[in-house]
Design a protein around this motif. Structure first.
Motif, PDB file in Angstrom:
ATOM      1  N   SER A 449       0.873  -1.170   0.000  1.00  0.00           N
ATOM      2  CA  SER A 449       0.000   0.000   0.000  1.00  0.00           C
ATOM      3  C   SER A 449       0.909   1.218   0.000  1.00  0.00           C
ATOM      4  O   SER A 449       1.474   1.587   1.032  1.00  0.00           O
ATOM      5  N   MET A 450       1.067   1.823  -1.177  1.00  0.00           N
ATOM      6  CA  MET A 450       2.061   2.883  -1.336  1.00  0.00           C
ATOM      7  C   MET A 450       1.429   4.256  -1.136  1.00  0.00           C
ATOM      8  O   MET A 450       0.624   4.709  -1.955  1.00  0.00           O
ATOM      9  N   PRO A 451       1.750   4.930  -0.065  1.00  0.00           N
ATOM     10  CA  PRO A 451       1.233   6.291   0.130  1.00  0.00           C
ATOM     11  C   PRO A 451       1.955   7.262  -0.795  1.00  0.00           C
ATOM     12  O   PRO A 451       2.957   6.930  -1.427  1.00  0.00           O
ATOM     13  N   GLU A 452       1.416   8.472  -0.876  1.00  0.00           N
ATOM     14  CA  GLU A 452       2.034   9.477  -1.738  1.00  0.00           C
ATOM     15  C   GLU A 452       3.419   9.857  -1.242  1.00  0.00           C
ATOM     16  O   GLU A 452       4.284  10.244  -2.022  1.00  0.00           O
ATOM     17  N   GLU A 453       3.622   9.753   0.035  1.00  0.00           N
ATOM     18  CA  GLU A 453       4.932  10.064   0.601  1.00  0.00           C
ATOM     19  C   GLU A 453       5.403   8.891   1.444  1.00  0.00           C
ATOM     20  O   GLU A 453       4.611   8.048   1.866  1.00  0.00           O
ATOM     21  N   GLN A 492       3.447   2.487   8.413  1.00  0.00           N
ATOM     22  CA  GLN A 492       3.229   1.388   7.471  1.00  0.00           C
ATOM     23  C   GLN A 492       3.353   0.062   8.222  1.00  0.00           C
ATOM     24  O   GLN A 492       4.418  -0.279   8.740  1.00  0.00           O
ATOM     25  N   LEU A 493       2.242  -0.657   8.330  1.00  0.00           N
ATOM     26  CA  LEU A 493       2.264  -1.987   8.938  1.00  0.00           C
ATOM     27  C   LEU A 493       2.491  -3.013   7.838  1.00  0.00           C
ATOM     28  O   LEU A 493       1.697  -3.110   6.894  1.00  0.00           O
ATOM     29  N   LEU A 522      -2.467   5.307   8.926  1.00  0.00           N
ATOM     30  CA  LEU A 522      -1.989   3.922   8.934  1.00  0.00           C
ATOM     31  C   LEU A 522      -2.211   3.276   7.576  1.00  0.00           C
ATOM     32  O   LEU A 522      -3.259   3.461   6.948  1.00  0.00           O
ATOM     33  N   ARG A 523      -1.212   2.538   7.113  1.00  0.00           N
ATOM     34  CA  ARG A 523      -1.328   1.741   5.896  1.00  0.00           C
ATOM     35  C   ARG A 523      -0.950   0.296   6.216  1.00  0.00           C
ATOM     36  O   ARG A 523      -0.130   0.035   7.098  1.00  0.00           O
ATOM     37  N   PHE A 554      10.709   0.835   1.466  1.00  0.00           N
ATOM     38  CA  PHE A 554      10.636   1.956   2.406  1.00  0.00           C
ATOM     39  C   PHE A 554      11.984   2.133   3.096  1.00  0.00           C
ATOM     40  O   PHE A 554      12.456   1.228   3.785  1.00  0.00           O
ATOM     41  N   ARG A 555      12.605   3.267   2.914  1.00  0.00           N
ATOM     42  CA  ARG A 555      13.888   3.557   3.555  1.00  0.00           C
ATOM     43  C   ARG A 555      13.612   4.387   4.813  1.00  0.00           C
ATOM     44  O   ARG A 555      13.865   5.594   4.859  1.00  0.00           O
ATOM     45  N   VAL A 556      13.049   3.718   5.826  1.00  0.00           N
ATOM     46  CA  VAL A 556      12.638   4.400   7.059  1.00  0.00           C
ATOM     47  C   VAL A 556      12.987   3.512   8.249  1.00  0.00           C
ATOM     48  O   VAL A 556      13.297   2.327   8.083  1.00  0.00           O
ATOM     49  N   PRO A 557      12.940   4.062   9.458  1.00  0.00           N
ATOM     50  CA  PRO A 557      13.140   3.221  10.649  1.00  0.00           C
ATOM     51  C   PRO A 557      12.107   2.100  10.711  1.00  0.00           C
ATOM     52  O   PRO A 557      10.973   2.254  10.242  1.00  0.00           O
ATOM     53  N   VAL A 558      12.515   0.975  11.311  1.00  0.00           N
ATOM     54  CA  VAL A 558      11.653  -0.211  11.357  1.00  0.00           C
ATOM     55  C   VAL A 558      11.537  -0.707  12.795  1.00  0.00           C
ATOM     56  O   VAL A 558      12.535  -0.822  13.515  1.00  0.00           O
TER      57      VAL A 558
END
Length: 700
Positions: A449-453, A492-493, A522-523, A554-558
Motif C-alpha cells: 500500500s504505497m502512500p504518496e509520501e 506502514q504496517l 496507517l497503511r 521503504f527507507r525508514v526506521p523499522v
C-alpha cells in the motif's frame, strides 16, 4: 549407707558453704557444692546434723520418704530452685532417699539427650519422685541401669520391662565431627575442587550439628559436604549415622548416590531398589526397575535414569541434597548413550545455577573427570562469551556443535541455539558470497500500500497461516492507537504470512483497501507465500526474513515485533518519543548500561520487539539477517531452535554494540511497553469480523 535427699521437684538438697539450696544432679558433682546425705542407720544429716534432723514417714506407699525438721520448722522445696521453711510439712514437701550409685546415672540422663530407637526423646526429667524419659516413668529410688558406650538400659523392680536409649550425640558422631574439624585445622581440604561448597559451608554445618546433634538434616548436609570435598569415608559415616535415626526412603536414595560415587555398584543397585520400593509400596514398579537395577549392578550409572523412568509412569523422583554429587561425576566406561544424555542434561542444568567463579570450577572438574565433551565445550563457550572473549566463545561453540552432532545428542532447549550460531568470522563472510534462498521467503508475493509520501515508520510482523488468529487483535489495537493519536506521521504496517488461506488474504486485502480509502495515518502492506522449510520451525524468524522486501520499498526506521502482542492505546506517543531519543531499541534485560551481557547465552536475547532507527542501515541489516537465517536453515542443521535470536544477537553485536558509545540505545524492557505481550492463553481473542465491524462502525 548414706542416701541423698531428692525433692518432689527433682532437685537434691545441698550446701554451698552454709547456704542450703536445691542442687541439680550435675551441680552435685561441682567443686564447692556438697549434697546433703542421710545416714540410714544413725539418722544423722551431713552436713546440717547439728541443727536439723530427718523424720521418716512410715508406710507411705512403701517408699523411703523423710521430712527435714528443725524445731517447729520444716524444710520445703517450693519449686525446683527455691527452698523455704514452713510450719507444716505436706506430702509433696517430703524428700526421697536416693541411693548414691544412682547419682551419675541420673546426671547423665537429665543432662544428655537421648533416642529411643529412631525416635528422639530429649532429656530425662525428674519430678514427683519419678524419673521420666520417652513416655516411660520409673520410681527414682528403684531405678536400675546397664551402660554401654552409647546406650543405657533402664528398668525397676515394679517395672521390670527393660527400655534402651541411645545417647545423642553418639561417640561415633562425635568422632566424625572431630575428624571433620581435623580436616579444617590441617588445611587438607581443597575448596577449588567443587563448585557446590565452601569451607565456610563446612564450618557452619559443624557448628549447627554441635548445637543440635539430633538434627539428622544437618548430619545429612555434613555428609554431603564431606563427599563434595572427596572425603568419602567421612561422608558415609555421617550418612550412616543419620540413617540410624531417620528411616525415610530419601536417605536410602542418598546412600545409593554415595555408593554410586564410590563405585560400589552392587550396593548402589540394592539401595536404589530399596529406596524406591519403600517409597512406593503400593505400586508395582518391579518391571520398571529390573533393567535399571541390572544395569547398575553391571557397572553403569543407571541411577541417573530413575527420574525419567518414574516420570514415565507418573511418579515423582527423589529431590535430595545429594543431587549435587551427580555433577560433576566421572562417567563409567560402560554407560550407554541414554545415560550420557541424562548426564549432559544434568550438567547443563547445574551450569545454569552457578556464578562465573563456580562455573569455572565445574568446567575444570568436568574436564579432569571426563575429558572433552560437547556439554563442557558449551559451558566454556558461555563463560567466554560473558567475559567478552567472543573469538574463544565461537571456537568452543563450534567444537560443542561438532561433538553433539557426532554423538547424535541434543542439548537442552535453551542451549540448542548453538546449532544456529555463526561465528564472527562466518558472519563476516556472509556478504562476500551469494546465499541461496533456502527458506523460500524471497519469492513471496507482496501487496504494498504505497502512500504518496514515504511513511515515517514501518512495523514488521509475520506469522504462519496456522497462527493467523493472532493478527486481527494486533491490527485492531494498532488501528485504535492511530485513531487516538496521529502525531507520529504515516505508519506502514507490513505483515508476512506463510501458507495463508484465501479467507486470511481476503481479510488483509479488505483492511488494506479500507485504510487507503479513508485517508488514515496507517497503511497495511502484506506479503505471503510458501516456505521450503518447516513453517512452524521458521515462524519466529519470518519477521526478519521479510525485511529485505520491506527495506526495498521503504527507507525508514523499522520496528519489528511478535504477532502474539498487541499495541497499547498510547503506542503512537511512545513511538514518537522513542524515535526522538533513541537510535536503536532492544529488550536488554540481560545487559548492563554499557551494553555488556551479564548472564544468559548469546541466543537468549528477547526477540519480542526490536527497533532499528538508522534508516540508511536498515537494508544492510535486512540483508545480513536474511543471509544469516538462510545459512543456518540448511538441511544439514539438525536443529533450528533460536535461530531468530542468534540472528538478532549478531545484528546487535555487529551493527550496534561496536558503536555503543556513539548511539542512543533504548532498553525496551524498561518503561511503558510499546508492544504488550499477553499472558499465555489470552491471544486470538479478536476475530477478523471484529475488525471489519469496527471499520464499518467507524465509517458511519
Amino acid at each position: 549407707m548414706p542416701f541423698y535427699l531428692l525433692s518432689w521437684h527433682g532437685a537434691l538438697a545441698g550446701y554451698t558453704g552454709l547456704r542450703l539450696h536445691p542442687v541439680s544432679f550435675a551441680q552435685s558433682f561441682m567443686r564447692g557444692t556438697t549434697p546433703a546425705t542421710l545416714d540410714e542407720q544413725s539418722g544423722v544429716l551431713n552436713p546440717g546434723g547439728a541443727f536439723a534432723k530427718a523424720e521418716a514417714i512410715e508406710n507411705f506407699a512403701g517408699r523411703p520418704l523423710v521430712s527435714i525438721r528443725a524445731g517447729t520448722g520444716y524444710l520445703s522445696s517450693r519449686d525446683q530452685n527455691v527452698f523455704d521453711v514452713v510450719p507444716l510439712c505436706a506430702t509433696w514437701e517430703r524428700f526421697l532417699l536416693l541411693p548414691p550409685e544412682l547419682l551419675p546415672i541420673l546426671r547423665d540422663l537429665t543432662e544428655q539427650e537421648w533416642y529411643q530407637g529412631t525416635r528422639f526423646v530429649g532429656r530425662a526429667t525428674c519430678a514427683e519422685h519419678h524419673l521420666q524419659l520417652g513416655g516411660h516413668k520409673w520410681p527414682a529410688e528403684q531405678l536400675q541401669a546397664e551402660r554401654t558406650k552409647d546406650t543405657i538400659t533402664l528398668w525397676s523392680e515394679t517395672l521390670p520391662e527393660k527400655v534402651t536409649f541411645t545417647v545423642c550425640p553418639s561417640r561415633i558422631l562425635s568422632g566424625l565431627m572431630e575428624d571433620a574439624l581435623h580436616l579444617l585445622q590441617t588445611n587438607i581440604l581443597r575448596p577449588a575442587t567443587t563448585p557446590w561448597a565452601t569451607l565456610d559451608d563446612l564450618r557452619e554445618q559443624i557448628l549447627r550439628l554441635s548445637v543440635t546433634p539430633r538434627d539428622t538434616g544437618t548430619c545429612v548436609q555434613l555428609a554431603r559436604l564431606c563427599a563434595l570435598f572427596g572425603q568419602w569415608e567421612l561422608a558415609n559415616g555421617c550418612l550412616t549415622t543419620a540413617r540410624q535415626h531417620d528411616t525415610r526412603p530419601e536417605l536410602q536414595w542418598m546412600a545409593a548416590v554415595l555408593a554410586l560415587r564410590t563405585k560400589n555398584y552392587d550396593t548402589a543397585a540394592t539401595l536404589m531398589e530399596q529406596a524406591l520400593t519403600t517409597r512406593y509400596p503400593d505400586r508395582d514398579i518391579g518391571t520398571l526397575l529390573a533393567p535399571l537395577v541390572a544395569r547398575q549392578k553391571a557397572g553403569e550409572s543407571a541411577l541417573l535414569l530413575v527420574p525419567s523412568a518414574l516420570s514415565s509412569v507418573g511418579l515423582p523422583a527423589f529431590e535430595t541434597p545429594f543431587d549435587t554429587l551427580l555433577v560433576p561425576m566421572r562417567l563409567a566406561p560402560k554407560n550407554g548413550p541414554d545415560i550420557r544424555r541424562i548426564y549432559s542434561s544434568l550438567f547443563e542444568q547445574a551450569f545454569q545455577k552457578l556464578d562465573t567463579e563456580n562455573r569455572l570450577r565445574l568446567l575444570t572438574a568436568e574436564a579432569r573427570l571426563n575429558g572433552l565433551s560437547w556439554w563442557e565445550e558449551l559451558g566454556l563457550g558461555h563463560t567466554s562469551w560473558l567475559a567478552g572473549l567472543q573469538a574463544e566463545a565461537d571456537e568452543h561453540y563450534a567444537i560443542a556443535r561438532k561433538l553433539a552432532v557426532q554423538e547424535n545428542m541434543a542439548p537442552a532447549p535453551y542451549d540448542q541455539g548453538v546449532f544456529s550460531w555463526l561465528s564472527t568470522q562466518e558472519c563476516g563472510r556472509l556478504a562476500s558470497r551469494a546465499i541461496p534462498d533456502v527458506t523460500g521467503v524471497a519469492n513471496w508475493q507482496w501487496h504494498f500500500s504505497m502512500p504518496e509520501e514515504q511513511p515515517s515508520t514501518c512495523l514488521a510482523f509475520a506469522c504462519t497461516g496456522q497462527h493467523f488468529d493472532l493478527v486481527p487483535g494486533l491490527v485492531l489495537s494498532l488501528i485504535h492507537a492511530c485513531r487516538e493519536d496521529r502525531s507520529a506521521g504515516k505508519i506502514q504496517l507490513c505483515l508476512g504470512v506463510a501458507n495463508p488461506t484465501v479467507d486470511q488474504l481476503t481479510f488483509l486485502s479488505t483492511v488494506s483497501e479500507w485504510l487507503e480509502n479513508h485517508a488514515t495515518t496507517l497503511r497495511l502492506s502484506f506479503g505471503h507465500g510458501e516456505t521450503r522449510s518447516d513453517a512452524t520451525m521458521l515462524e519466529p524468524a519470518l519477521r526478519y526474513l521479510i525485511l529485505p522486501d520491506i527495506a526495498a520499498q521503504f527507507r525508514v526506521p523499522v520496528l519489528i515485533g511478535d504477532c502474539a502482542g498487541y499495541f497499547p492505546a498510547n503506542f503512537v506517543s511512545l513511538l514518537r518519543d522513542m524515535k526522538a531519543h533513541a537510535t536503536y531499541g532492544f529488550d536488554l534485560t540481560q545487559f548492563d548500561d554499557n551494553g555488556q551481557q551479564q548472564y544468559g547465552t548469546p541466543w537468549s536475547m528477547n526477540t519480542a520487539l526490536a527497533y532499528f532507527g538508522e534508516a540508511e542501515l536498515v537494508p544492510a541489516i535486512a540483508a545480513f539477517m536474511s543471509d544469516y537465517l538462510n545459512t543456518v536453515c540448511s538441511p544439514g542443521n539438525p536443529y533450528h531452535t533460536d535461530m531468530d535470536r542468534c540472528a538478532l544477537a549478531q545484528v546487535f553485536r555487529r551493527f550496534v554494540r561496536s558503536r555503543w558509545a556513539q548511539l542512543s540505545i533504548r532498553f525496551l524492557n524498561d518503561g511503558p511497553p510499546l508492544l504488550v505481550m499477553p499472558q499465555h492463553g489470552q491471544t486470538g481473542l479478536v476475530t477478523p469480523d471484529d475488525v471489519l465491524n469496527d471499520l464499518k462502525a467507524y465509517t458511519r
